[in-house]
Enzyme design. Sequence first.
Site, PDB file in Angstrom:
ATOM      1  N   HIS B  62       0.862  -1.183   0.000  1.00  0.00           N
ATOM      2  CA  HIS B  62       0.000   0.000   0.000  1.00  0.00           C
ATOM      3  C   HIS B  62       0.898   1.231   0.000  1.00  0.00           C
ATOM      4  O   HIS B  62       1.542   1.529   1.001  1.00  0.00           O
ATOM      5  CB  HIS B  62      -0.922  -0.014   1.217  1.00  0.00           C
ATOM      6  CG  HIS B  62      -1.901  -1.143   1.191  1.00  0.00           C
ATOM      7  ND1 HIS B  62      -3.121  -1.077   0.561  1.00  0.00           N
ATOM      8  CD2 HIS B  62      -1.812  -2.415   1.676  1.00  0.00           C
ATOM      9  CE1 HIS B  62      -3.765  -2.230   0.680  1.00  0.00           C
ATOM     10  NE2 HIS B  62      -2.984  -3.061   1.350  1.00  0.00           N
ATOM     11  N   ASN B  94      -6.510   0.994  -3.053  1.00  0.00           N
ATOM     12  CA  ASN B  94      -7.441   1.588  -2.071  1.00  0.00           C
ATOM     13  C   ASN B  94      -6.914   2.924  -1.563  1.00  0.00           C
ATOM     14  O   ASN B  94      -6.632   3.107  -0.388  1.00  0.00           O
ATOM     15  CB  ASN B  94      -7.728   0.619  -0.920  1.00  0.00           C
ATOM     16  CG  ASN B  94      -6.487   0.132  -0.219  1.00  0.00           C
ATOM     17  OD1 ASN B  94      -5.384   0.180  -0.768  1.00  0.00           O
ATOM     18  ND2 ASN B  94      -6.633  -0.322   1.012  1.00  0.00           N
ATOM     19  N   ASP B 152      -8.901  -4.871  -2.886  1.00  0.00           N
ATOM     20  CA  ASP B 152      -8.224  -5.175  -1.615  1.00  0.00           C
ATOM     21  C   ASP B 152      -8.608  -4.196  -0.510  1.00  0.00           C
ATOM     22  O   ASP B 152      -8.706  -2.997  -0.717  1.00  0.00           O
ATOM     23  CB  ASP B 152      -6.705  -5.139  -1.790  1.00  0.00           C
ATOM     24  CG  ASP B 152      -5.994  -5.543  -0.505  1.00  0.00           C
ATOM     25  OD1 ASP B 152      -6.267  -6.656  -0.023  1.00  0.00           O
ATOM     26  OD2 ASP B 152      -5.208  -4.749   0.043  1.00  0.00           O
ATOM     27  N   HIS B 179      -9.374 -10.085  -1.591  1.00  0.00           N
ATOM     28  CA  HIS B 179      -9.269  -9.970  -0.123  1.00  0.00           C
ATOM     29  C   HIS B 179     -10.439 -10.781   0.417  1.00  0.00           C
ATOM     30  O   HIS B 179     -11.570 -10.306   0.451  1.00  0.00           O
ATOM     31  CB  HIS B 179      -9.371  -8.505   0.296  1.00  0.00           C
ATOM     32  CG  HIS B 179      -9.299  -8.299   1.787  1.00  0.00           C
ATOM     33  ND1 HIS B 179      -8.507  -7.346   2.367  1.00  0.00           N
ATOM     34  CD2 HIS B 179      -9.916  -8.931   2.818  1.00  0.00           C
ATOM     35  CE1 HIS B 179      -8.634  -7.405   3.691  1.00  0.00           C
ATOM     36  NE2 HIS B 179      -9.492  -8.351   3.986  1.00  0.00           N
ATOM     37  N   HIS B 232      -3.079 -12.471   1.036  1.00  0.00           N
ATOM     38  CA  HIS B 232      -2.839 -12.734   2.467  1.00  0.00           C
ATOM     39  C   HIS B 232      -3.673 -13.878   3.074  1.00  0.00           C
ATOM     40  O   HIS B 232      -4.509 -13.661   3.950  1.00  0.00           O
ATOM     41  CB  HIS B 232      -3.010 -11.479   3.306  1.00  0.00           C
ATOM     42  CG  HIS B 232      -4.160 -10.565   2.923  1.00  0.00           C
ATOM     43  ND1 HIS B 232      -5.442 -11.007   2.779  1.00  0.00           N
ATOM     44  CD2 HIS B 232      -4.190  -9.247   2.663  1.00  0.00           C
ATOM     45  CE1 HIS B 232      -6.218  -9.987   2.446  1.00  0.00           C
ATOM     46  NE2 HIS B 232      -5.476  -8.905   2.362  1.00  0.00           N
ATOM     47  N   ASP B 305       1.982  -7.179   2.293  1.00  0.00           N
ATOM     48  CA  ASP B 305       0.827  -6.384   2.731  1.00  0.00           C
ATOM     49  C   ASP B 305       1.298  -5.189   3.556  1.00  0.00           C
ATOM     50  O   ASP B 305       0.726  -4.861   4.596  1.00  0.00           O
ATOM     51  CB  ASP B 305      -0.197  -7.225   3.502  1.00  0.00           C
ATOM     52  CG  ASP B 305      -1.528  -6.479   3.670  1.00  0.00           C
ATOM     53  OD1 ASP B 305      -1.695  -5.386   3.092  1.00  0.00           O
ATOM     54  OD2 ASP B 305      -2.409  -6.993   4.396  1.00  0.00           O
ATOM     55  N   GLY B 324      -3.375  -3.073   9.928  1.00  0.00           N
ATOM     56  CA  GLY B 324      -2.218  -3.063   9.044  1.00  0.00           C
ATOM     57  C   GLY B 324      -1.042  -2.323   9.633  1.00  0.00           C
ATOM     58  O   GLY B 324      -1.181  -1.532  10.574  1.00  0.00           O
TER      59      GLY B 324
END
Lengths: 318, 429
Positions: B62, B94, B152, B179, B232, B305, B324
């Site tokens: 990300h 995202n 995701d 996801h 994941h 991730d 996260g």
Amino acid sequence: MTKAQVSLRGKDILGLRTMSVPEIELILDTAREMKHIIDRDIKKVPTLRGKSVVNLFFEPSTRTRTSFELAGKYLGADVVNITTSASSVVKGESLRDTLLTVEAMGVDIIVMRHEAEGSAHFAAKAVKPVIINAGDGAHEHPTQGLLDLFTVKEKKGSIAGLQVAIIGDILHSRVARSNIWGLQKLGAQVRVAGPRTLLPRDIEQMGVKVYDRVEPALEGADVVNILRLQRERQQKGLFPTAREYARIFGINPQRLALAQPDALVMHPGPMNRGLEISPEVAYSEQSAIQEQVKNGLAVRMALLFLVLMGGTKIETTA
Amino acid sequence: MKLLLKGGRIIDPAQNVDLVGDVLVQDGRIAKVGGQIDPGDAEVLEARGLVVAPGLIDLHTHLREPGLEAKEDIGSGTRAAAAGGFTTICCMPNTRPVIDNAVLVAGVTQRAGLEGAVNVRVIGALTKGQEGKELAEIGDMIAAGAVALSDDGHFVESARIFRTGLEYAGMFDGVVVSHAEDESLAGDGYMHEGAVSAALGLRGRPAVSEDIAVARDVMLAEYTGALLHIAHVSTLGAVEIIRQAKRRGVRVTAEVTPHHLTLTDEAVLGFDPAAKVHPPLRSGEHVEALLAGLKDGTLDVIATDHAPHAFEEKDVEFRYAPSGFAGLETALGVVLTELYHTGKFTLPELIDRMAAAPARVFGLEGGTLKPGAPADITLFDPNQEWRVDSSLFYTRGKCTPFAGKSLKGKAVATIVGGRVVMKNGEVRA
């Protein structure tokens, strides 16, 4: 570690899971002495004169907050209440900043209640004053657990070997968790019972016996601790109706008769009479519900004293 | 421009190569591998005692740009990648706005070309705004360079939309990344549902919520014949579902993160928000199944991730913390410490899962040291001992459940297109 060596001075009271047996015993012994003060005509003692306690409550509470307030005042401390119904997220100020603000005013103890599990741990790491957890979400309510232990011990003489049934919404109950840890540490055997939808998965790994019917859990029990059922749980669809709950899981005299004839009935309050507990049970000879409130005060006095003063000798002259 | 990597242990799983020798890089490509190579006018990088591997590729990063730069941006995220030994990262859509059209795919790619320390490939959204209602312009995004499609952060609740997305993306050989967590089961939970959540009173995200989602997605991939990649993976059940699907010939691949491979839900016991992640850290039986799945190839790839958040977002009560944490700068060290030094995996196996396999799954150039391939190379010292100090991270997300942990194994140099972008932990780009 013996009781003589153990000290709670400066220690955060976050939960009973991490509390040692000598620590619990020290608190219960000290609470017994504190209880004498409550019965006096003039209750104020100067033990904590010059100390300050802030009740920082993020959830509404009457009995716990009042109990801590009076506990502090009877011991001569200055007590201030901060009640904010909104969570820190809604309010815009972070929990850390709220705590730092309170800390900057020089307080000695922060008694905190918060809807989020682990918020007391967060507070303990964030600021220096002693943190006493007055309930963090569904995690723990250590002072309720301690007052329940005190009540059982007072009425039954000893906790070891007792069969204790905790009935109701275990899933959302911080009272249940603190009771489970504390009772097991002192040698009781704990059974929990409630609708399967209100029992946490894998709860048996906490060492308890699990029932989804109250009758077998009550059978031969020495203590019956009945939890409050939050009506919101019905809206979340975890059980169909209050009526059905009362019929299947409510504790009435017929069901209570399955327990030992002298079984102690407890409830952390506030009660929903006619739902989880019938009035006949609540006001019966076996009920210790009023005594629990008084013991709560004694236990909280003991805690405030022990975390600030550390010893066991109480100066009781007015 | 020439660069000679002298005397390292060259491991290239794509070619079954594991030998000690030199690697010559010329004009941004691998020129020669093995033996003693005369340096001539090449710059020489001493690689004795180091492993020379194809550059690590992360399929799940990300970067937070555009719109969420308080968490991370292309500059900080790609420098973190370089520091961690990654030469290519694939960024998730995202963002704000969501990367759901060709202009945004091209824009992020272009900015990454200007500001990025490593290669950045963009994953486009499967549905507009990642709302799970209408398909995004998948064809256009793939034409603009999107390497995969994903919502995701969210499970695509509607089986109909997900099926349509698979079919539509399949026309362009686009991989759909899922996801997989059924939100109606997991949605209001904060951690793995089990003994630890029971003790802590935290609402759980049951493993079965992931099993159900993976099963549905795999069945739709089988029905449509399209390419599916499960992000994941964290449960025993999901591993088993994917294993069986692969045996039946379903075109499904899967990734697993370093944290799911090495940590359990007991990391939540102190309510540290650093241990909050979706899917959640699970109990030991799940971790065992993930390791077995990675070993037998059911799980193809280790992906980070990497999900950085701003300090103030994570500095809150466990419940309110976003899920996260940063992963790029700890991934290799954690994997080498917990998977290699424990004897569970060999170095060629791990380099396969972190370089060769990711390239294969998304059809990327690289992932090998074959002459002619891009000179994306990671040099690491498998025995270097270091302690995780997140204040030294390049990423803006300083939160990590590995904080303070002693690790063995670290990237020493990262080479992207023949250029040394990181040496001894110092990022030069």
